[in-house]
Design an enzyme around this catalytic site. Sequence first.
Site, short mmCIF file in Angstrom:
data_model
loop_
_atom_site.label_atom_id
_atom_site.label_comp_id
_atom_site.label_asym_id
_atom_site.label_seq_id
_atom_site.Cartn_x
_atom_site.Cartn_y
_atom_site.Cartn_z
N CYS A 179 -17.39 47.15 9.32
CA CYS A 179 -18.33 46.39 10.16
C CYS A 179 -18.84 47.22 11.33
CB CYS A 179 -17.68 45.11 10.66
SG CYS A 179 -15.95 45.26 11.12
N ASP A 232 -10.75 41.89 12.41
CA ASP A 232 -9.85 40.86 11.93
C ASP A 232 -9.36 41.09 10.51
OD1 ASP A 232 -10.38 39.82 14.36
OD2 ASP A 232 -11.33 37.98 13.67
N CYS A 246 -18.61 43.10 14.48
CA CYS A 246 -17.43 42.40 14.01
C CYS A 246 -17.20 41.13 14.83
CB CYS A 246 -16.22 43.32 14.07
SG CYS A 246 -14.81 42.74 13.09
N ASP A 247 -16.28 40.30 14.36
CA ASP A 247 -16.17 38.92 14.83
C ASP A 247 -16.17 38.75 16.34
OD1 ASP A 247 -15.93 38.57 12.16
OD2 ASP A 247 -13.97 37.61 12.20
N LYS A 248 -15.31 39.45 17.06
CA LYS A 248 -15.19 39.22 18.50
C LYS A 248 -16.15 40.09 19.30
CE LYS A 248 -12.11 36.52 17.15
NZ LYS A 248 -12.23 36.92 15.75
N CYS A 273 -18.20 41.31 7.15
CA CYS A 273 -17.86 40.46 6.00
C CYS A 273 -19.04 39.60 5.58
CB CYS A 273 -16.67 39.58 6.35
SG CYS A 273 -15.18 40.50 6.78
N GLU A 284 -5.71 34.11 13.95
CA GLU A 284 -6.35 33.48 12.80
C GLU A 284 -5.32 33.39 11.67
OE1 GLU A 284 -9.85 35.59 11.70
OE2 GLU A 284 -11.02 34.81 13.37
N SER A 318 -9.99 32.04 10.32
CA SER A 318 -11.09 32.94 10.00
C SER A 318 -12.31 32.12 9.60
CB SER A 318 -10.68 33.86 8.85
OG SER A 318 -11.81 34.45 8.26
#
Length: 581
Positions: free
Chosen positions: A62, A94, A135-137, A207, A458, A484
């Site tokens: 990512c 993650d 990425c996620d955060k 993702c 998560e 997640s």
Amino acid sequence: MFNEKRAHPNGWDKDKLVSRYVTEGPESAPHRAYYYAMGITEEEIHQPLIGVATCWNEAAPCNIALSRQAQAVKVGVNEAKGTPREFTTITVTDGIAMGHEGMRSSLASREVIADSVELTMRGHCYDGLVGLAGCDKSLPGMMMVMVRLNVPSVFMYGGTILPGKFKGHDVDIVNVFEAVGEHASGKMSDEDLHELECVACPSAGACGGQFTANTMACVSEAMGLAIPHSAGAPAPYESRDEYAKASGEAVMALIKNGGPYPRDVVTRKSLENAAAIVAATGGSTNAGLHLPAIAHEAGIDFPLEEVAEIFKKTPLIANLRPGGKYVAKDLFDIGGVGVVIKELLDNGFMHGDCITVTGKTLAENYADVTLPEDQDVVFPCSNPIHDTGGVVGLKGNLAPEGAIVKIAGLEELVFEGPARVFDGEDACFAAVQNEDYKEGDVIVLRYEGPKGGPGMKEMLSTTAALYGQGVGGKVALITDGRFSGGTRGFCIGHVGPEAAVGGPIGLLKDGDIIRIDAEVGTLEVKLTDEELAERKKDWKPRKTNYNSGALQKYAALVGPARDGAVTHSGAKEETHTFVDL
């Protein structure tokens, strides 16, 4: 001009820009000496200085393409007569942190990203910011700091991964997590598991489903911090670099025109737009943390229950994984998130008059977008997948501060059963791997909240294992931790107050009957107030293994999930912002 007092129509008046502290006058001679040392010309020193912040690293796919895209941003800044200064910050990815103690670092990394970008911008007096995240955060962290600083800013997503192929079907990383459960149950061979892990992630990018990264990428456009259509192209596509270049040009236009600045863009109405896009796309429950946190940076109260109100009245119209059929690339192929935005605008589910970083309104940005025919990626609002958004808020005596569940893909929205209680994910995951539970159980996974974990892990490893074992709709799972964006099944997260502060989830015992009703939005345990109060007398706080270092500091500072799990007082306590220095 957007704001005459902040505008620079005839060149760059450094009296209005924070970089004057390091570039102008005799007292800045030592600072200029450092810039000359890096090969910067005198002309470039006296132009606006633009921070180009990325979360580039070699931790995961990512982030791996962000450095390339940053170079394109710098071209755009240069061509618009600005001076780009590239810097990087951390990410915790993650997919690699999942399922072990590393996951405690994930949510805390959001605060570190925002704080580190803030300190870099403040320390070097940069006049504008283009933030790239993959990425996620890192996506919410980068948006949070833009609002915190209120410096001219443009957000840029690094892009989604391409789908993998396994036995003729598209696959993504969640298929691999679920395959672990199938393998543990004897439903998948060693050879198939190995083949799947080798093909699931074929390129750079985040993702591929409507998990947290793609959810927050959609938010960046719907909220107006990113230029239109920049969220869509997959990370490997060179067309993404054109959006990066345009983002560099856009931040310079914000300086020239005096805005709009992030707090002009991030308003209560634009936050409601952000919540609507999450609901309409069946997005990640993590948005229930990140939207209150972004609002907090602007001094706006937008707690989980108010986010959930928007979720409740927005139809689910995007057929995206994990609850649906398609991945982010499929949405891009039919026109991108703009198709969803336009459909919601046309049917009154979003505010079209919100200003964006283009200087135009949201409605103006997507005026020419149409809903394509002969496709089933995005449905019309007149024929939604579900009348209620893909994410639902819950409240009740088990969650006085609220909880959240993703209903996209669920057939039954009511579940009642006996509690099976676990203190921490490790014990729960071990039981799931051994299939030590009964159909009809409500698995309670507690002491994993922001303080209690610490870090609010998560639980994808646990939920994916359950789904892989074929019981995704036959057991429920509730936690004061989180899930997640790839989680599916009857899984309720963010239960608050968390167990670590004596919330009702910390008072449960095996066999207590729990009822979850995602139709009406309730989460209840069949105990009276008096019974809960009596149990509270015997409750004692627990100590974690994290009593020094970053996670101890995080646990000491972090607030409740309801308010975004934030660690500072926010804009309401400000006496000035960075841009006003």
